[in-house]
Motif scaffolding. Structure first.
Motif, short mmCIF file in Angstrom:
data_model
loop_
_atom_site.label_atom_id
_atom_site.label_comp_id
_atom_site.label_asym_id
_atom_site.label_seq_id
_atom_site.Cartn_x
_atom_site.Cartn_y
_atom_site.Cartn_z
N ARG A 551 0.81 -1.15 -0.12
CA ARG A 551 0.08 -0.09 -0.01
C ARG A 551 0.71 1.28 0.02
NH1 ARG A 551 -5.37 1.25 2.05
NH2 ARG A 551 -5.40 3.50 2.22
N PRO A 552 1.94 1.32 0.77
CA PRO A 552 2.78 2.61 0.81
C PRO A 552 3.11 3.03 -0.28
CG PRO A 552 3.33 1.45 2.63
CD PRO A 552 2.37 0.41 1.96
N ALA A 553 4.00 1.87 -1.24
CA ALA A 553 4.46 2.03 -2.37
C ALA A 553 3.53 2.58 -3.70
CB ALA A 553 5.07 1.04 -3.06
N LEU A 554 2.05 1.95 -3.38
CA LEU A 554 1.10 2.16 -4.46
C LEU A 554 0.61 3.84 -4.00
CD1 LEU A 554 -1.06 -0.96 -4.12
CD2 LEU A 554 0.36 -0.11 -5.96
N GLU A 555 0.44 4.07 -2.75
CA GLU A 555 -0.01 5.57 -2.51
C GLU A 555 0.92 6.76 -3.05
OE1 GLU A 555 -1.99 7.57 1.35
OE2 GLU A 555 -0.51 6.21 1.57
N LYS A 556 2.45 6.12 -2.86
CA LYS A 556 3.31 7.12 -3.57
C LYS A 556 3.32 7.01 -4.85
CE LYS A 556 8.10 8.17 -3.60
NZ LYS A 556 9.83 7.41 -3.19
N GLU A 557 2.88 6.02 -5.51
CA GLU A 557 2.86 6.09 -7.11
C GLU A 557 1.53 7.17 -7.57
OE1 GLU A 557 1.11 3.20 -10.14
OE2 GLU A 557 2.78 2.45 -9.36
N VAL A 558 0.49 6.82 -6.89
CA VAL A 558 -0.88 7.34 -7.15
C VAL A 558 -0.73 8.99 -7.03
CG1 VAL A 558 -3.13 7.71 -6.63
CG2 VAL A 558 -2.32 5.27 -6.73
#
Length: 611
Positions: A551-558
């Motif tokens: 989730r943290p990596a996805l949030e950064k990407e989004v």
């Protein structure tokens, strides 16, 4: 290359390293400042001046042109002192002579020749043709043509000539063995083999040269004598000079032309005069330049010196705007250099300057800044994201974009950092966006191949599609012939496609997920052109990937993606509000050129010659 060749090429003055001495020079009264003239308006009445554009260009490599500007100014001032001028019609006629000499049309000359010299048509006309004409007028009184020279030139052009194969081999460091020379004379096949191995441009045509006459400039008389002593085709001989071994093999004897000396005299006399003039002009230029004693000031940055060479001295000058001094007191200013750069393609950089100014002006209003450390950190993030080392980026990628690293940082990275700061806090990642990002990365994907045709080529697309659907080999054949070079090189193969991608046209994603493995879509229209897609495989979802863990990596990407969209939207909003009105849209007109020359001459205190 000798001194003359280093400062003179194709008749135009080429920048040379200025020999400066440490001596202060006081300039005369300045010519009227044209730098304040408006190049564009933003926000209705806010001016972007030519001076700003000039400084923008100087900061982006423009200082490298200072030598060329100094040389041009020296020639213009000296010509004015001698009452010599060149009209626009004379420049046009001089350019037409260049076209005739090259045997090319205007369009072909612009396309094929000018890029070789790194010049635009404006630069060729003003920095090559005009300077050549001015120097020619200042030199022609020193040229004398004798009757003997004209008769020799007549014999060279219209007398008996020889067409031959030639081998020129340097005697140092490794001379040709005697047995090799003997074989080249006795065995034509050995001659032909050696001719293609010689260390010069003659090897390109197997040593064959066009028919030449007697009295050729630059040819050793011993070689010429030996050539004209050959009588029969196939005869060959070696001629030894101090530096070169030359082998001549006669192809044919060309008889004299059916023209008398009196008939050809006027044209031959002009040719001889022009050749002598061309040889003398570099010497005249060097004398003029020596008398002008050009001195770069301490306001010109030091350049990388040759190994073991001392840096060129700089003259001290109190005015930071003065970059050089010629003829003792005539200044060459930053404004001069800026105008010089604007005229030579710098006008094309006006819009990038405006874009930077729009962003920096708005950032200043909001109290937003970007430190050098922040700019460098943003570049490091960019390079990390694409897996490129900084050294490779600087040495390989930036040169292709014709940018330096400082230029890229100031024009690309810093404005983006400022825009990102102005957008900070405006975007959030929703739960739905995170789930879509998870499915895009870890959900089912399709491998696919794509063929694309330009919009409007539906008949060709239909014909190619009928062939492509006959089998894999036929599809690949069509895919390799498509217009897009990247798709063609990969036979249409693209990276695996997931759901919820960022493509500007989601239709391709929709189509490929409707296909089964091995199926080919119908033709469909997209903003980029006509497309068909072939599904080549199905990649099942990744197993055992925990949503919470990624989730943290996805949030950064989004957030990064949404911020990028927000940055683009903000810049579009700012540019629309600025409503740029570009006044400067091309190189100077004839009237502006004439005014610029008058200003150069006025700075020197010389009365301009009458046209």
């Amino acid at each position: 290359m000798g001194t003359r060749a280093a400062v003179w090429r194709w008749g135009g003055v080429i920048p040379a390293v200025l020999v400066a001495t440490a001596a202060a020079a006081q300039p005369p009264a300045q010519a009227p400042d044209v730098g304040k003239r408006v190049a564009a308006f933003i926000h209705g009445t806010t001016a972007v001046t030519r001076e700003e554009l000039g400084e923008y260009l100087i900061a982006r490599g423009g200082m490298d042109k200072i030598d060329l500007l100094v040389n041009r100014k020296i020639v213009e001032i000296e010509a004015a002192r001698r009452g010599v001028s060149v009209t626009a019609l004379e420049v046009a006629a001089g350019f037409n002579e260049d076209l005739q000499a090259s045997g090319l049309s205007r369009d072909d000359f612009v396309r094929a020749v000018l890029p070789r010299y790194g010049k635009s048509l404006y630069e060729w006309e003003n920095d090559v043709v005009r300077q050549r004409l001015l120097l020619g007028k200042m030199t022609r009184d020193q040229v004398k043509v004798t009757e003997d020279e004209v008769r020799k030139a007549f014999e060279a052009k219209h007398g008996e000539r020889r067409e031959a194969f030639v081998i020129k081999w340097p005697r140092q460091p490794t001379p040709l063995p005697d047995d090799v020379k003997k074989l080249a004379v006795s065995d034509q096949q050995q001659f032909e083999k050696l001719a293609t191995q010689q260390p010069n441009d003659l090897k390109e045509n197997g040593g064959r040269i066009a028919p030449i006459g007697r009295h050729i400039d630059g040819e050793d008389p011993r070689v010429e004598k030996a050539l004209f002593e050959l009588k029969n085709p196939g005869d060959a001989v070696w001629v030894e000079t101090e530096t070169t071994s030359t082998c001549l093999r006669l192809i044919r004897v060309v008889p004299p032309d059916a023209v008398t000396f009196e008939q050809a005299k006027a044209a031959i006399e002009k040719d001889v005069f022009d050749r002598k003039l061309s040889r003398l002009m570099p010497e005249v230029f060097l004398k003029i330049r020596t008398a002008a004693n050009p001195q770069l000031t301490q306001h010109v940055p030091e350049r990388p010196a040759e190994p073991n060479a001392k840096p060129a001295p700089r003259a001290q000058h109190p005015d930071p705007k003065v970059l050089a001094v010629v003829f003792g007191t005539v200044p060459v200013t930053r404004g001069d250099l800026g105008e010089f750069l604007i005229a030579r393609g710098g006008f094309e950089r006006l819009e990038p300057l405006i874009n930077v100014k729009i962003v920096t002006t708005e950032a200043a209003k909001r109290g937003v800044t970007a430190s050098p450390e922040e700019v460098e950190a943003a570049l490091a993030d960019d390079l990390k994201a694409v897996g490129v080392e900084k050294a490779d980026f600087v040495s390989k990628l930036l040169p292709k974009a014709k940018k330096t690293l400082p230029e890229y940082l100031e024009d690309e990275v810093r404005p983006r950092v400022l825009l990102e700061k102005m957008c900070k806090g405006k975007v959030q990642a929703t739960e739905e966006e995170l789930k879509k990002a998870f499915e895009r990365h870890y959900g089912e994907k399709r491998t696919a191949k794509i063929i694309m045709w330009p919009a409007g080529q539906f008949r060709q697309a239909q014909k190619d599609w009928d062939l492509a659907r006959q089998g894999d080999a036929q599809f690949d054949s069509v895919a390799r012939g498509q217009n897009d070079p990247n798709l063609a090189a990969a036979a249409g193969q693209v990276r695996p496609i997931g759901r919820h991608g960022d493509a500007p046209n989601p239709l391709i994603e929709k189509v490929v997920f409707e296909l089964k493995e091995g199926e080919l879509s119908q033709l469909f229209q997209t903003p980029a052109g006509i497309v068909c897609v072939k599904c080549t495989g199905v990649i099942p979802p990744a197993q055992a990937v925990d949503f919470a863990a990624v989730r943290p990596a996805l949030e950064k990407e989004v957030l990064a993606r949404k911020q990028g969209q927000e940055v683009a939207a903000l810049f579009a909003q700012l540019k629309a509000a600025a409503n740029p009105n570009l006044i400067l849209r091309g190189p100077p007109s004839e009237a502006e050129n004439a005014e610029g020359i008058r200003q150069i001459i006025n700075q020197s205190g010389v009365t301009p010659p009458k046209q």
